[in-house]
Design a protein around this motif. Structure first.
Motif, PDB file in Angstrom:
ATOM      1  N   PHE A   1       0.847  -1.182   0.000  1.00  0.00           N
ATOM      2  CA  PHE A   1       0.000   0.000   0.000  1.00  0.00           C
ATOM      3  C   PHE A   1       0.888   1.238   0.000  1.00  0.00           C
ATOM      4  O   PHE A   1       1.964   1.245   0.607  1.00  0.00           O
ATOM      5  CB  PHE A   1      -0.870   0.047   1.257  1.00  0.00           C
ATOM      6  CG  PHE A   1      -1.978  -0.962   1.267  1.00  0.00           C
ATOM      7  CD1 PHE A   1      -3.160  -0.711   0.583  1.00  0.00           C
ATOM      8  CD2 PHE A   1      -1.852  -2.139   1.971  1.00  0.00           C
ATOM      9  CE1 PHE A   1      -4.191  -1.629   0.603  1.00  0.00           C
ATOM     10  CE2 PHE A   1      -2.884  -3.066   1.992  1.00  0.00           C
ATOM     11  CZ  PHE A   1      -4.047  -2.818   1.307  1.00  0.00           C
ATOM     12  N   SER A   2       0.432   2.297  -0.659  1.00  0.00           N
ATOM     13  CA  SER A   2       1.129   3.581  -0.552  1.00  0.00           C
ATOM     14  C   SER A   2       0.161   4.712  -0.865  1.00  0.00           C
ATOM     15  O   SER A   2      -0.790   4.543  -1.625  1.00  0.00           O
ATOM     16  CB  SER A   2       2.346   3.650  -1.468  1.00  0.00           C
ATOM     17  OG  SER A   2       1.955   3.790  -2.816  1.00  0.00           O
ATOM     18  N   LEU A   3       0.432   5.834  -0.248  1.00  0.00           N
ATOM     19  CA  LEU A   3      -0.315   7.066  -0.484  1.00  0.00           C
ATOM     20  C   LEU A   3       0.712   8.133  -0.796  1.00  0.00           C
ATOM     21  O   LEU A   3       1.561   8.454   0.044  1.00  0.00           O
ATOM     22  CB  LEU A   3      -1.137   7.451   0.751  1.00  0.00           C
ATOM     23  CG  LEU A   3      -1.906   8.775   0.674  1.00  0.00           C
ATOM     24  CD1 LEU A   3      -2.958   8.729  -0.437  1.00  0.00           C
ATOM     25  CD2 LEU A   3      -2.555   9.087   2.008  1.00  0.00           C
ATOM     26  N   SER A   4       0.680   8.676  -2.005  1.00  0.00           N
ATOM     27  CA  SER A   4       1.671   9.663  -2.428  1.00  0.00           C
ATOM     28  C   SER A   4       1.263  11.067  -2.029  1.00  0.00           C
ATOM     29  O   SER A   4       0.085  11.345  -1.800  1.00  0.00           O
ATOM     30  CB  SER A   4       1.854   9.611  -3.945  1.00  0.00           C
ATOM     31  OG  SER A   4       2.327   8.353  -4.336  1.00  0.00           O
ATOM     32  N   GLN A   5       2.245  11.950  -1.987  1.00  0.00           N
ATOM     33  CA  GLN A   5       1.973  13.365  -1.739  1.00  0.00           C
ATOM     34  C   GLN A   5       1.202  13.912  -2.927  1.00  0.00           C
ATOM     35  O   GLN A   5       1.510  13.591  -4.074  1.00  0.00           O
ATOM     36  CB  GLN A   5       3.278  14.139  -1.553  1.00  0.00           C
ATOM     37  CG  GLN A   5       3.085  15.598  -1.177  1.00  0.00           C
ATOM     38  CD  GLN A   5       2.404  15.770   0.167  1.00  0.00           C
ATOM     39  OE1 GLN A   5       2.823  15.195   1.150  1.00  0.00           O
ATOM     40  NE2 GLN A   5       1.343  16.558   0.199  1.00  0.00           N
ATOM     41  N   ASN A   6       0.185  14.710  -2.656  1.00  0.00           N
ATOM     42  CA  ASN A   6      -0.603  15.292  -3.741  1.00  0.00           C
ATOM     43  C   ASN A   6       0.265  16.192  -4.611  1.00  0.00           C
ATOM     44  O   ASN A   6       1.291  16.698  -4.176  1.00  0.00           O
ATOM     45  CB  ASN A   6      -1.794  16.082  -3.185  1.00  0.00           C
ATOM     46  CG  ASN A   6      -1.362  17.296  -2.382  1.00  0.00           C
ATOM     47  OD1 ASN A   6      -0.638  17.156  -1.404  1.00  0.00           O
ATOM     48  ND2 ASN A   6      -1.807  18.462  -2.785  1.00  0.00           N
ATOM     49  N   TYR A   7      -0.173  16.371  -5.866  1.00  0.00           N
ATOM     50  CA  TYR A   7       0.552  17.243  -6.785  1.00  0.00           C
ATOM     51  C   TYR A   7      -0.443  18.013  -7.623  1.00  0.00           C
ATOM     52  O   TYR A   7      -1.374  17.401  -8.137  1.00  0.00           O
ATOM     53  CB  TYR A   7       1.476  16.437  -7.709  1.00  0.00           C
ATOM     54  CG  TYR A   7       2.271  17.334  -8.614  1.00  0.00           C
ATOM     55  CD1 TYR A   7       3.418  17.950  -8.163  1.00  0.00           C
ATOM     56  CD2 TYR A   7       1.828  17.607  -9.901  1.00  0.00           C
ATOM     57  CE1 TYR A   7       4.132  18.802  -8.992  1.00  0.00           C
ATOM     58  CE2 TYR A   7       2.534  18.466 -10.725  1.00  0.00           C
ATOM     59  CZ  TYR A   7       3.678  19.053 -10.262  1.00  0.00           C
ATOM     60  OH  TYR A   7       4.381  19.915 -11.057  1.00  0.00           O
ATOM     61  N   PRO A   8      -0.320  19.301  -7.769  1.00  0.00           N
ATOM     62  CA  PRO A   8       0.676  20.140  -7.119  1.00  0.00           C
ATOM     63  C   PRO A   8       0.307  20.414  -5.661  1.00  0.00           C
ATOM     64  O   PRO A   8      -0.841  20.254  -5.264  1.00  0.00           O
ATOM     65  CB  PRO A   8       0.635  21.431  -7.935  1.00  0.00           C
ATOM     66  CG  PRO A   8      -0.755  21.501  -8.468  1.00  0.00           C
ATOM     67  CD  PRO A   8      -1.178  20.072  -8.689  1.00  0.00           C
ATOM     68  N   ASN A   9       1.278  20.835  -4.916  1.00  0.00           N
ATOM     69  CA  ASN A   9       1.079  21.202  -3.515  1.00  0.00           C
ATOM     70  C   ASN A   9       2.066  22.300  -3.181  1.00  0.00           C
ATOM     71  O   ASN A   9       3.263  22.048  -3.230  1.00  0.00           O
ATOM     72  CB  ASN A   9       1.294  20.001  -2.603  1.00  0.00           C
ATOM     73  CG  ASN A   9       0.879  20.275  -1.171  1.00  0.00           C
ATOM     74  OD1 ASN A   9      -0.057  21.019  -0.941  1.00  0.00           O
ATOM     75  ND2 ASN A   9       1.575  19.669  -0.233  1.00  0.00           N
ATOM     76  N   PRO A  10       1.618  23.497  -2.851  1.00  0.00           N
ATOM     77  CA  PRO A  10       0.253  23.995  -2.719  1.00  0.00           C
ATOM     78  C   PRO A  10      -0.493  23.953  -4.054  1.00  0.00           C
ATOM     79  O   PRO A  10       0.114  23.876  -5.106  1.00  0.00           O
ATOM     80  CB  PRO A  10       0.436  25.439  -2.255  1.00  0.00           C
ATOM     81  CG  PRO A  10       1.871  25.604  -1.906  1.00  0.00           C
ATOM     82  CD  PRO A  10       2.622  24.498  -2.527  1.00  0.00           C
TER      83      PRO A  10
END
Length: 165
Positions: free
Chosen positions: A72-81
């Motif tokens: 399982f993995s959850l990536s950092q959202n993009y773009p951020n901010p």
């Protein structure tokens, strides 16, 4: 971010019957090279082997099994901010003897005080890589810090994202 690509470019220069291969490194926005030759240059080829602008003539078959994540993995959202929308990628692994082929997945967005802002996913998913779009363009969301949480079986992970309106 630079407005140009920095990568080496191969150049083949023919001067009479002598062929010279060299590599130019474009590491500045505006750049020039001087290459002295004693003979008259008759031909200049940028990227003579088509490494940069390569035509695809064959593909390699990849089995579906190779595309299934191992965990399982959850990536950092993009773009951020972001403003007003952002993309969130997550992965569901291959089933094991202890887990079913499908897993119930919930991906929710919360504000800074823990109120649920949006439910992006709430369904059973097969193993694979997925993406979800969060659009904060409505009037009920304001600039600030938000959290998104992935619940999938026993896996739970939360990440932070920043909305700037």
């Amino acid at each position: 971010l630079p407005q140009f690509f920095t990568m080496p470019v191969r150049v083949r220069i023919t001067a009479q019957d002598v062929i010279t291969n060299t590599t130019l490194f474009n590491n500045q926005k505006e750049q020039a090279w001087i290459l002295p030759f004693s003979q008259t240059v008759t031909k200049v080829e940028f990227d003579p082997d088509n490494w940069l602008l390569k035509d695809i003539v064959a593909t390699t078959k990849i089995s579906d099994q190779e595309l299934i994540p191992a965990g399982f993995s959850l990536s950092q959202n993009y773009p951020n901010p972001f403003n007003p929308s952002t993309t969130i990628f997550y992965q569901i692994p291959v089933a094991t003897a202890q887990s079913a082929a499908e897993v119930h997945v919930s991906l929710k967005v919360f504000d800074l005080v823990g109120r649920e802002v949006a439910t992006l996913v709430d369904e059973n998913k097969q193993p694979g890589t997925y993406k979800a779009e969060f659009n904060a363009g409505n009037a009920s969301t304001s600039s600030g810090i938000y959290f998104y949480t992935l619940n999938a079986g026993e896996f739970v992970q939360t990440r932070k994202m920043i909305l700037i309106k």
